[in-house]
Motif scaffolding. Sequence first.
Motif, PDB file in Angstrom:
ATOM      1  N   ALA A  26       0.981  -1.228  -0.148  1.00 30.50           N
ATOM      2  CA  ALA A  26       0.332   0.036   0.050  1.00 30.50           C
ATOM      3  C   ALA A  26       0.899   1.383   0.085  1.00 30.50           C
ATOM      4  O   ALA A  26       0.696   2.162  -0.623  1.00 30.50           O
ATOM      5  CB  ALA A  26      -1.307   0.072   0.992  1.00 30.50           C
ATOM      6  N   HIS A  27       1.686   1.014   1.294  1.00 29.33           N
ATOM      7  CA  HIS A  27       3.125   2.507   1.034  1.00 29.33           C
ATOM      8  C   HIS A  27       3.491   2.743  -0.418  1.00 29.33           C
ATOM      9  O   HIS A  27       3.424   3.679  -0.789  1.00 29.33           O
ATOM     10  CB  HIS A  27       3.967   1.799   1.752  1.00 29.33           C
ATOM     11  CG  HIS A  27       3.412   3.031   3.688  1.00 29.33           C
ATOM     12  ND1 HIS A  27       2.276   2.020   4.127  1.00 29.33           N
ATOM     13  CD2 HIS A  27       3.539   3.814   4.364  1.00 29.33           C
ATOM     14  CE1 HIS A  27       1.658   2.409   5.164  1.00 29.33           C
ATOM     15  NE2 HIS A  27       2.188   3.271   4.817  1.00 29.33           N
ATOM     16  N   MET A  28       4.382   1.441  -0.938  1.00 30.24           N
ATOM     17  CA  MET A  28       4.913   1.764  -2.084  1.00 30.24           C
ATOM     18  C   MET A  28       4.311   1.598  -3.881  1.00 30.24           C
ATOM     19  O   MET A  28       4.338   2.330  -3.931  1.00 30.24           O
ATOM     20  CB  MET A  28       5.474   0.351  -2.035  1.00 30.24           C
ATOM     21  CG  MET A  28       6.517   0.148  -1.207  1.00 30.24           C
ATOM     22  SD  MET A  28       7.871   1.087  -0.622  1.00 30.24           S
ATOM     23  CE  MET A  28       8.619   1.178  -3.426  1.00 30.24           C
ATOM     24  N   ALA A  29       3.043   1.690  -3.679  1.00 29.86           N
ATOM     25  CA  ALA A  29       1.916   2.342  -4.949  1.00 29.86           C
ATOM     26  C   ALA A  29       1.752   3.844  -4.472  1.00 29.86           C
ATOM     27  O   ALA A  29       1.322   4.180  -5.813  1.00 29.86           O
ATOM     28  CB  ALA A  29       0.444   1.733  -3.957  1.00 29.86           C
ATOM     29  N   GLY A  34       1.042   8.311  -6.176  1.00 30.24           N
ATOM     30  CA  GLY A  34       0.917  10.469  -6.793  1.00 30.24           C
ATOM     31  C   GLY A  34       0.029  11.000  -4.763  1.00 30.24           C
ATOM     32  O   GLY A  34      -0.112   9.470  -3.779  1.00 30.24           O
ATOM     33  N   GLU A  35      -0.254  11.889  -5.229  1.00 35.43           N
ATOM     34  CA  GLU A  35      -0.940  13.224  -3.739  1.00 35.43           C
ATOM     35  C   GLU A  35      -1.551  12.171  -3.342  1.00 35.43           C
ATOM     36  O   GLU A  35      -1.860  12.188  -2.291  1.00 35.43           O
ATOM     37  CB  GLU A  35      -0.646  14.894  -4.867  1.00 35.43           C
ATOM     38  CG  GLU A  35      -1.845  14.871  -3.673  1.00 35.43           C
ATOM     39  CD  GLU A  35      -1.816  16.674  -3.858  1.00 35.43           C
ATOM     40  OE1 GLU A  35      -2.843  16.997  -3.509  1.00 35.43           O
ATOM     41  OE2 GLU A  35      -1.920  16.876  -5.428  1.00 35.43           O
ATOM     42  N   ALA A  36      -2.551  11.622  -4.106  1.00 37.99           N
ATOM     43  CA  ALA A  36      -3.713  10.813  -3.683  1.00 37.99           C
ATOM     44  C   ALA A  36      -4.388   9.875  -2.972  1.00 37.99           C
ATOM     45  O   ALA A  36      -5.093  10.238  -2.206  1.00 37.99           O
ATOM     46  CB  ALA A  36      -4.940  10.773  -5.162  1.00 37.99           C
ATOM     47  N   CYS A  37      -3.082   8.867  -4.236  1.00 37.94           N
ATOM     48  CA  CYS A  37      -2.748   8.129  -2.866  1.00 37.94           C
ATOM     49  C   CYS A  37      -2.362   8.446  -0.753  1.00 37.94           C
ATOM     50  O   CYS A  37      -2.584   8.296  -0.549  1.00 37.94           O
ATOM     51  CB  CYS A  37      -1.642   6.731  -4.202  1.00 37.94           C
ATOM     52  SG  CYS A  37      -1.615   5.520  -2.444  1.00 37.94           S
ATOM     53  N   TYR A  38      -0.941   8.981  -1.381  1.00 38.76           N
ATOM     54  CA  TYR A  38      -0.305   9.670   0.307  1.00 38.76           C
ATOM     55  C   TYR A  38      -1.649   9.979   0.824  1.00 38.76           C
ATOM     56  O   TYR A  38      -1.736  10.211   2.335  1.00 38.76           O
ATOM     57  CB  TYR A  38       0.553  11.235  -0.077  1.00 38.76           C
ATOM     58  CG  TYR A  38       1.642   9.966  -0.488  1.00 38.76           C
ATOM     59  CD1 TYR A  38       2.301   9.823   0.214  1.00 38.76           C
ATOM     60  CD2 TYR A  38       2.073   9.992  -1.963  1.00 38.76           C
ATOM     61  CE1 TYR A  38       3.759   9.000  -0.319  1.00 38.76           C
ATOM     62  CE2 TYR A  38       3.132   9.917  -2.487  1.00 38.76           C
ATOM     63  CZ  TYR A  38       4.567   8.979  -1.759  1.00 38.76           C
ATOM     64  OH  TYR A  38       5.220   8.275  -1.725  1.00 38.76           O
ATOM     65  N   ARG A  39      -2.948  11.118   0.422  1.00 42.14           N
ATOM     66  CA  ARG A  39      -4.197  11.324   0.620  1.00 42.14           C
ATOM     67  C   ARG A  39      -4.674  10.240   1.433  1.00 42.14           C
ATOM     68  O   ARG A  39      -5.126  10.531   2.758  1.00 42.14           O
ATOM     69  CB  ARG A  39      -4.320  12.669   0.223  1.00 42.14           C
ATOM     70  CG  ARG A  39      -5.740  13.579   1.039  1.00 42.14           C
ATOM     71  CD  ARG A  39      -5.958  15.035  -0.321  1.00 42.14           C
ATOM     72  NE  ARG A  39      -5.280  15.615  -0.450  1.00 42.14           N
ATOM     73  CZ  ARG A  39      -4.313  16.387   0.142  1.00 42.14           C
ATOM     74  NH1 ARG A  39      -4.462  16.609   1.386  1.00 42.14           N
ATOM     75  NH2 ARG A  39      -3.368  17.324  -0.648  1.00 42.14           N
ATOM     76  N   THR A  62       8.581   7.487   1.737  1.00 42.51           N
ATOM     77  CA  THR A  62       7.691   6.039   1.553  1.00 42.51           C
ATOM     78  C   THR A  62       8.615   4.623   1.602  1.00 42.51           C
ATOM     79  O   THR A  62       8.137   3.313   2.424  1.00 42.51           O
ATOM     80  CB  THR A  62       6.851   5.962   0.434  1.00 42.51           C
ATOM     81  OG1 THR A  62       6.430   6.863   0.262  1.00 42.51           O
ATOM     82  CG2 THR A  62       6.422   4.879   0.042  1.00 42.51           C
ATOM     83  N   VAL A  63       9.879   4.482   1.057  1.00 41.95           N
ATOM     84  CA  VAL A  63      10.811   3.653   0.631  1.00 41.95           C
ATOM     85  C   VAL A  63      11.454   2.911   2.652  1.00 41.95           C
ATOM     86  O   VAL A  63      11.076   1.867   2.563  1.00 41.95           O
ATOM     87  CB  VAL A  63      11.972   3.756  -0.472  1.00 41.95           C
ATOM     88  CG1 VAL A  63      12.920   2.797   0.284  1.00 41.95           C
ATOM     89  CG2 VAL A  63      11.519   3.873  -1.603  1.00 41.95           C
ATOM     90  N   ALA A  67      10.522   0.066   4.081  1.00 39.20           N
ATOM     91  CA  ALA A  67      11.689  -1.261   4.250  1.00 39.20           C
ATOM     92  C   ALA A  67      11.333  -1.387   6.276  1.00 39.20           C
ATOM     93  O   ALA A  67      11.878  -2.469   6.319  1.00 39.20           O
ATOM     94  CB  ALA A  67      13.107  -0.646   4.377  1.00 39.20           C
ATOM     95  N   LEU A  68      10.870  -0.720   6.752  1.00 40.96           N
ATOM     96  CA  LEU A  68      10.712  -1.021   7.988  1.00 40.96           C
ATOM     97  C   LEU A  68       9.826  -1.976   8.536  1.00 40.96           C
ATOM     98  O   LEU A  68       9.675  -2.130   9.520  1.00 40.96           O
ATOM     99  CB  LEU A  68      10.810   0.520   9.300  1.00 40.96           C
ATOM    100  CG  LEU A  68      11.557   1.545   9.191  1.00 40.96           C
ATOM    101  CD1 LEU A  68      10.926   2.275   9.721  1.00 40.96           C
ATOM    102  CD2 LEU A  68      12.314   0.225  10.135  1.00 40.96           C
TER     103      LEU A  68
END
Length: 156
Positions: A26-29, A34-39, A62-63, A67-68
Motif C-alpha cells: 500500500a505504501h509503495m503504491a 502520487g498525491e491522491a494515494c498519500y492523502r 515511503t521507501v 523497509a521498516l
Amino acid sequence: MMMNKEKLAILGLLFVALMASVTVVAHMACIPLGEACYRAQLAPEILIQSARQGTMLAPLATVLVSALFSLCAAYALAGIGYIKRLPLTNLALVTIATLCTLRGLGGVVLSLALPEMVTIFSAVASLIWFVCGVWTFLALKWLGIKPLQRDITKGI
C-alpha cells in the motif's frame, strides 16, 4: 476442535507478517500513484506536498517506512521459524509488539482528541495494529520467547 496456544501464536505472527506486507504494498503504491494515494493513506501534509511538487522527500520516506514494515514481516516470520532466524529476533518481536499496540491505542487517543480526523480507514488501521501488537505479545508468551533470550545467531 480447539487450537493450542502454539498454533494460535503461529497464526498470529503470520497475520502480523501479512499485515506488514500489505502495508508495504500500500505504501509503495503511493510512489507511482502520487498525491491522491498519500492523502488517502493519511500521510503527513509535508509528504503530500512533496508528492504534488515531485520532490524526493515523499518517495524516500515511503521507501524507508516500507523497509521498516518489511523488517517487521521478516521478524514475525523468523519468530515462528518460517525463515532463518534473524539477529535479535526476540528483542525485535517485543519492539514490534510494543509499537503495534501503541499505534493501535494512539488511534483511539487521536479519535478522542480530533474526532473530525477519524475515518473508517484510520479506525480499521488502528484496530488491526492493536490486534497485531497484542497477538505478538501473546505469541511471545505462548512460544516461550523471552526478550533477552540468547539468539542462536550469536553462536555458543
